[in-house]
Motif scaffolding. Structure first.
Motif, PDB file in Angstrom:
ATOM      1  N   LEU A 147      16.557 -69.173  17.134  1.00 62.62           N
ATOM      2  CA  LEU A 147      17.185 -68.921  15.843  1.00 62.62           C
ATOM      3  C   LEU A 147      18.624 -68.513  16.091  1.00 62.62           C
ATOM      4  CD1 LEU A 147      16.418 -68.791  12.772  1.00 62.62           C
ATOM      5  CD2 LEU A 147      16.334 -66.307  13.052  1.00 62.62           C
ATOM      6  N   SER A 148      19.565 -69.278  15.543  1.00 63.10           N
ATOM      7  CA  SER A 148      20.979 -69.034  15.763  1.00 63.10           C
ATOM      8  C   SER A 148      21.689 -68.694  14.454  1.00 63.10           C
ATOM      9  CB  SER A 148      21.630 -70.263  16.409  1.00 63.10           C
ATOM     10  OG  SER A 148      21.121 -70.475  17.715  1.00 63.10           O
ATOM     11  N   PHE A 149      22.925 -68.215  14.583  1.00 65.24           N
ATOM     12  CA  PHE A 149      23.663 -67.681  13.438  1.00 65.24           C
ATOM     13  C   PHE A 149      24.610 -68.730  12.861  1.00 65.24           C
ATOM     14  CE2 PHE A 149      26.695 -65.298  11.011  1.00 65.24           C
ATOM     15  CZ  PHE A 149      26.038 -64.139  10.610  1.00 65.24           C
ATOM     16  N   GLY A 150      24.408 -69.084  11.595  1.00 62.93           N
ATOM     17  CA  GLY A 150      25.308 -69.984  10.889  1.00 62.93           C
ATOM     18  C   GLY A 150      26.293 -69.186  10.063  1.00 62.93           C
ATOM     19  N   ALA A 151      27.584 -69.303  10.370  1.00 65.25           N
ATOM     20  CA  ALA A 151      28.595 -68.449   9.739  1.00 65.25           C
ATOM     21  C   ALA A 151      29.193 -69.035   8.468  1.00 65.25           C
ATOM     22  CB  ALA A 151      29.707 -68.130  10.736  1.00 65.25           C
ATOM     23  N   SER A 152      28.617 -70.109   7.947  1.00 62.32           N
ATOM     24  CA  SER A 152      29.107 -70.637   6.665  1.00 62.32           C
ATOM     25  C   SER A 152      29.001 -69.585   5.575  1.00 62.32           C
ATOM     26  CB  SER A 152      28.332 -71.889   6.261  1.00 62.32           C
ATOM     27  OG  SER A 152      26.958 -71.595   6.073  1.00 62.32           O
ATOM     28  N   VAL A 153      28.085 -68.648   5.740  1.00 69.35           N
ATOM     29  CA  VAL A 153      27.878 -67.586   4.748  1.00 69.35           C
ATOM     30  C   VAL A 153      29.144 -66.771   4.514  1.00 69.35           C
ATOM     31  CG1 VAL A 153      27.104 -65.858   6.423  1.00 69.35           C
ATOM     32  CG2 VAL A 153      26.266 -65.774   4.070  1.00 69.35           C
ATOM     33  N   PHE A 154      30.017 -66.694   5.513  1.00 70.89           N
ATOM     34  CA  PHE A 154      31.227 -65.884   5.364  1.00 70.89           C
ATOM     35  C   PHE A 154      32.237 -66.506   4.399  1.00 70.89           C
ATOM     36  CE2 PHE A 154      30.401 -64.056   9.838  1.00 70.89           C
ATOM     37  CZ  PHE A 154      29.550 -63.103   9.315  1.00 70.89           C
ATOM     38  N   ASN A 155      31.964 -67.732   3.948  1.00 69.42           N
ATOM     39  CA  ASN A 155      32.810 -68.319   2.914  1.00 69.42           C
ATOM     40  C   ASN A 155      32.164 -68.203   1.534  1.00 69.42           C
ATOM     41  OD1 ASN A 155      35.281 -69.742   2.222  1.00 69.42           O
ATOM     42  ND2 ASN A 155      33.978 -71.467   1.694  1.00 69.42           N
ATOM     43  N   ASP A 167      24.052 -64.853  -2.582  1.00 73.08           N
ATOM     44  CA  ASP A 167      23.943 -63.460  -2.167  1.00 73.08           C
ATOM     45  C   ASP A 167      25.058 -63.036  -1.215  1.00 73.08           C
ATOM     46  OD1 ASP A 167      23.146 -65.030  -0.088  1.00 73.08           O
ATOM     47  OD2 ASP A 167      21.364 -63.866   0.422  1.00 73.08           O
ATOM     48  N   ALA A 168      26.120 -63.837  -1.113  1.00 75.93           N
ATOM     49  CA  ALA A 168      27.205 -63.534  -0.183  1.00 75.93           C
ATOM     50  C   ALA A 168      28.437 -63.034  -0.934  1.00 75.93           C
ATOM     51  CB  ALA A 168      27.561 -64.777   0.633  1.00 75.93           C
ATOM     52  N   ASN A 169      29.120 -62.068  -0.327  1.00 75.62           N
ATOM     53  CA  ASN A 169      30.357 -61.551  -0.908  1.00 75.62           C
ATOM     54  C   ASN A 169      31.233 -60.989   0.209  1.00 75.62           C
ATOM     55  OD1 ASN A 169      32.328 -60.675  -2.679  1.00 75.62           O
ATOM     56  ND2 ASN A 169      31.282 -58.751  -3.121  1.00 75.62           N
ATOM     57  N   TYR A 205      34.578 -74.140   6.232  1.00 71.12           N
ATOM     58  CA  TYR A 205      34.043 -72.946   5.581  1.00 71.12           C
ATOM     59  C   TYR A 205      35.135 -71.932   5.259  1.00 71.12           C
ATOM     60  CZ  TYR A 205      29.873 -74.901   7.899  1.00 71.12           C
ATOM     61  OH  TYR A 205      28.886 -75.737   8.363  1.00 71.12           O
ATOM     62  N   GLY A 206      36.258 -72.390   4.773  1.00 69.23           N
ATOM     63  CA  GLY A 206      37.327 -71.485   4.348  1.00 69.23           C
ATOM     64  C   GLY A 206      37.771 -70.545   5.445  1.00 69.23           C
ATOM     65  N   ASN A 207      37.674 -69.241   5.204  1.00 68.92           N
ATOM     66  CA  ASN A 207      38.094 -68.238   6.182  1.00 68.92           C
ATOM     67  C   ASN A 207      36.954 -67.793   7.095  1.00 68.92           C
ATOM     68  OD1 ASN A 207      40.783 -68.124   5.255  1.00 68.92           O
ATOM     69  ND2 ASN A 207      40.225 -66.689   3.638  1.00 68.92           N
ATOM     70  N   ALA A 208      35.883 -68.543   7.139  1.00 66.77           N
ATOM     71  CA  ALA A 208      34.729 -68.122   7.933  1.00 66.77           C
ATOM     72  C   ALA A 208      35.059 -68.007   9.418  1.00 66.77           C
ATOM     73  CB  ALA A 208      33.564 -69.091   7.728  1.00 66.77           C
ATOM     74  N   GLN A 209      35.903 -68.909   9.947  1.00 69.06           N
ATOM     75  CA  GLN A 209      36.287 -68.793  11.351  1.00 69.06           C
ATOM     76  C   GLN A 209      36.985 -67.462  11.605  1.00 69.06           C
ATOM     77  OE1 GLN A 209      37.041 -72.758  13.760  1.00 69.06           O
ATOM     78  NE2 GLN A 209      38.507 -72.633  12.074  1.00 69.06           N
ATOM     79  N   GLN A 210      37.913 -67.112  10.728  1.00 64.95           N
ATOM     80  CA  GLN A 210      38.663 -65.872  10.892  1.00 64.95           C
ATOM     81  C   GLN A 210      37.746 -64.647  10.813  1.00 64.95           C
ATOM     82  OE1 GLN A 210      39.582 -68.495   9.155  1.00 64.95           O
ATOM     83  NE2 GLN A 210      41.739 -68.954   9.541  1.00 64.95           N
ATOM     84  N   LEU A 211      36.813 -64.669   9.864  1.00 64.42           N
ATOM     85  CA  LEU A 211      35.896 -63.537   9.714  1.00 64.42           C
ATOM     86  C   LEU A 211      34.927 -63.444  10.888  1.00 64.42           C
ATOM     87  CD1 LEU A 211      35.185 -63.728   5.887  1.00 64.42           C
ATOM     88  CD2 LEU A 211      36.532 -62.004   7.071  1.00 64.42           C
ATOM     89  N   LEU A 212      34.438 -64.585  11.343  1.00 62.83           N
ATOM     90  CA  LEU A 212      33.556 -64.572  12.508  1.00 62.83           C
ATOM     91  C   LEU A 212      34.306 -64.050  13.733  1.00 62.83           C
ATOM     92  CD1 LEU A 212      30.890 -65.194  13.924  1.00 62.83           C
ATOM     93  CD2 LEU A 212      31.681 -67.559  14.225  1.00 62.83           C
ATOM     94  N   ALA A 213      35.567 -64.458  13.878  1.00 63.72           N
ATOM     95  CA  ALA A 213      36.369 -63.985  15.008  1.00 63.72           C
ATOM     96  C   ALA A 213      36.485 -62.461  14.995  1.00 63.72           C
ATOM     97  CB  ALA A 213      37.756 -64.625  14.972  1.00 63.72           C
ATOM     98  N   ILE A 214      36.651 -61.892  13.802  1.00 60.56           N
ATOM     99  CA  ILE A 214      36.708 -60.430  13.681  1.00 60.56           C
ATOM    100  C   ILE A 214      35.374 -59.810  14.099  1.00 60.56           C
ATOM    101  CG2 ILE A 214      36.853 -58.552  11.993  1.00 60.56           C
ATOM    102  CD1 ILE A 214      38.934 -60.325  10.494  1.00 60.56           C
ATOM    103  N   GLY A 215      34.293 -60.448  13.682  1.00 60.36           N
ATOM    104  CA  GLY A 215      32.972 -59.936  14.033  1.00 60.36           C
ATOM    105  C   GLY A 215      32.670 -60.014  15.520  1.00 60.36           C
ATOM    106  N   MET A 253      23.136 -65.693   7.500  1.00 61.71           N
ATOM    107  CA  MET A 253      22.581 -64.358   7.280  1.00 61.71           C
ATOM    108  C   MET A 253      23.680 -63.459   6.735  1.00 61.71           C
ATOM    109  SD  MET A 253      20.449 -64.101  10.861  1.00 61.71           S
ATOM    110  CE  MET A 253      20.299 -65.604  11.874  1.00 61.71           C
ATOM    111  N   SER A 254      23.489 -62.968   5.523  1.00 66.55           N
ATOM    112  CA  SER A 254      24.562 -62.261   4.826  1.00 66.55           C
ATOM    113  C   SER A 254      24.450 -60.741   4.873  1.00 66.55           C
ATOM    114  CB  SER A 254      24.606 -62.712   3.361  1.00 66.55           C
ATOM    115  OG  SER A 254      23.368 -62.440   2.727  1.00 66.55           O
ATOM    116  N   SER A 255      23.473 -60.211   5.610  1.00 68.62           N
ATOM    117  CA  SER A 255      23.325 -58.763   5.718  1.00 68.62           C
ATOM    118  C   SER A 255      22.536 -58.438   6.978  1.00 68.62           C
ATOM    119  CB  SER A 255      22.596 -58.191   4.506  1.00 68.62           C
ATOM    120  OG  SER A 255      21.243 -58.613   4.490  1.00 68.62           O
ATOM    121  N   GLU A 256      22.642 -57.186   7.417  1.00 64.87           N
ATOM    122  CA  GLU A 256      21.850 -56.745   8.562  1.00 64.87           C
ATOM    123  C   GLU A 256      20.363 -56.867   8.252  1.00 64.87           C
ATOM    124  OE1 GLU A 256      23.389 -53.154  10.840  1.00 64.87           O
ATOM    125  OE2 GLU A 256      24.468 -52.946   8.919  1.00 64.87           O
ATOM    126  N   LYS A 257      19.998 -56.558   7.024  1.00 62.00           N
ATOM    127  CA  LYS A 257      18.597 -56.648   6.609  1.00 62.00           C
ATOM    128  C   LYS A 257      18.064 -58.066   6.767  1.00 62.00           C
ATOM    129  CE  LYS A 257      15.646 -55.665   2.556  1.00 62.00           C
ATOM    130  NZ  LYS A 257      15.251 -57.033   2.170  1.00 62.00           N
TER     131      LYS A 257
END
Length: 336
Positions: A16-24, A29-31, A63-73, A277-281
């Motif tokens: 199971l891997s992480f898809g960062a499209s959610v960051f856009n 349920d994403a914000n 995915y808009g700014n998703a690369q930038q947000l993932l880079a921060i993460g 995945m848009s939250s730790e939960k």
């Protein structure tokens, strides 16, 4: 967490891997934005993923700014501790459709260099051609996009090359046409409760020596309690079946999303399954979905497949996305 070798690469990907499209904010349920609270949320989500054994992260310029947000993460994590995958060819989700795609040699080179800069890294583990069927002619992919990526691979900026498509037949076509080694394929929503057509192609992909990445086990939001986003192109009978299946699951005290992720990610014919995945939960819940189901969950899974999904004989929404895109382009031409 279980890990599998991705095709013939040296990438040992979690199942199971992480898809960062959610960051856009593609889903209901994403914000995510650049407020301190949101940025900390991104960091916490990524750290939670690491703590549960997820070390493979997939994103794209589309995915808009998703690369930038993932880079921060990812900033506080050692580069050697994770696999980074991104894409080329599809851009500018918030702009005019005429600016969405560019598979040219030069834009491919510049896109990879932009991603390297965003992530402050010297290499990308896997670079993928994003929805290449949207190119006006597949020959451009063969003669420009793939050679550009191969050049970058030879330079060490890219370790492996992959291809993505809504169409399983198009993936097969490009594998046959390409003289350049392709290491992976990524298919969207073709190994889900409502559509298992990827399984018709896994033997072929294995014989070609490519890794198999399954994306969107929740069928882009369809197989959730929240329901699909407004842009979802599944036909109404499929949406209706998903709603009824979700209601049935709730009546039995079972999560449809859990069953959907378990069904996809535990299939031994693929290497890894990508999910947003848009939250730790949600990270915790999605990883927990990999565990063995209890007897009630097993029964409900079999029941919803037999009652709601198998009778659909659904093979995905085909060329609906491509047809919609071409209509938009034609409308744009007529208006100008």
């Amino acid at each position: 967490m279980k890990y599998k070798r991705l095709g013939k690469t040296d990438i040992n990907a979690p199942v199971l891997s992480f898809g960062a499209s959610v960051f856009n904010n593609f889903f209901k349920d994403a914000n995510f934005n650049y407020t301190p609270e949101s940025l900390q949320n991104v960091k916490d989500i990524i750290s939670k993923a690491f703590s549960l054994g997820i070390n493979y992260f997939d994103v794209a310029p589309w995915y808009g700014n998703a690369q930038q947000l993932l880079a921060i993460g990812l900033k506080d994590h050692q580069r050697s501790s994770y696999y980074l995958t991104t894409k080329v060819g599809r851009y500018n989700v918030e702009k005019d459709p005429t600016e969405w795609f560019d598979f040219s040699y030069q834009r491919t080179i510049s896109s990879v260099n932009e991603s390297l800069a965003i992530f402050n890294t010297s290499y990308i583990d896997l670079i993928q051609i994003h929805d290449f069927e949207f190119a006006e002619d597949i020959s451009q992919i063969v003669n420009e996009t793939l050679p550009a990526l191969n050049e970058l691979r030879n330079q060490g900026k890219v370790r492996y090359i992959g291809i993505n498509s809504y169409s399983l037949e198009k993936l097969k076509e490009l594998l046959e046409l390409s003289p350049i080694r392709i290491d992976t394929i990524l298919a969207y929503t073709h190994l889900t409760l409502d559509d298992t057509s990827l399984l018709d192609y896994t033997e072929y992909f294995r014989n070609k020596g490519v890794g198999i990445i399954n994306s969107a086990p929740l069928s882009m939001g369809l197989l959730t309690d929240v329901g699909p986003p407004v842009w979802h192109r599944a036909p109404e009978n499929v949406k209706k079946a998903a709603r009824e299946a979700n209601d049935y699951c709730k009546s039995k005290g079972v999560s449809l999303s859990k069953l959907a992720i378990h069904f996809s990610a535990t299939n031994n014919q693929i290497d890894t399954t990508l999910v947003s995945m848009s939250s730790e939960k949600l990270v915790q819940e999605n990883v927990d979905s990999l565990n063995d189901l209890n007897e009630n969950e097993k029964d409900v899974l079999n029941e919803i497949r037999e009652k709601f999904f198998i009778p659909l004989n659904y093979k995905g929404y085909g060329d609906a996305e491509l047809i919609s895109y071409r209509k938009k382009i034609q409308t744009n031409k007529e208006e100008h």
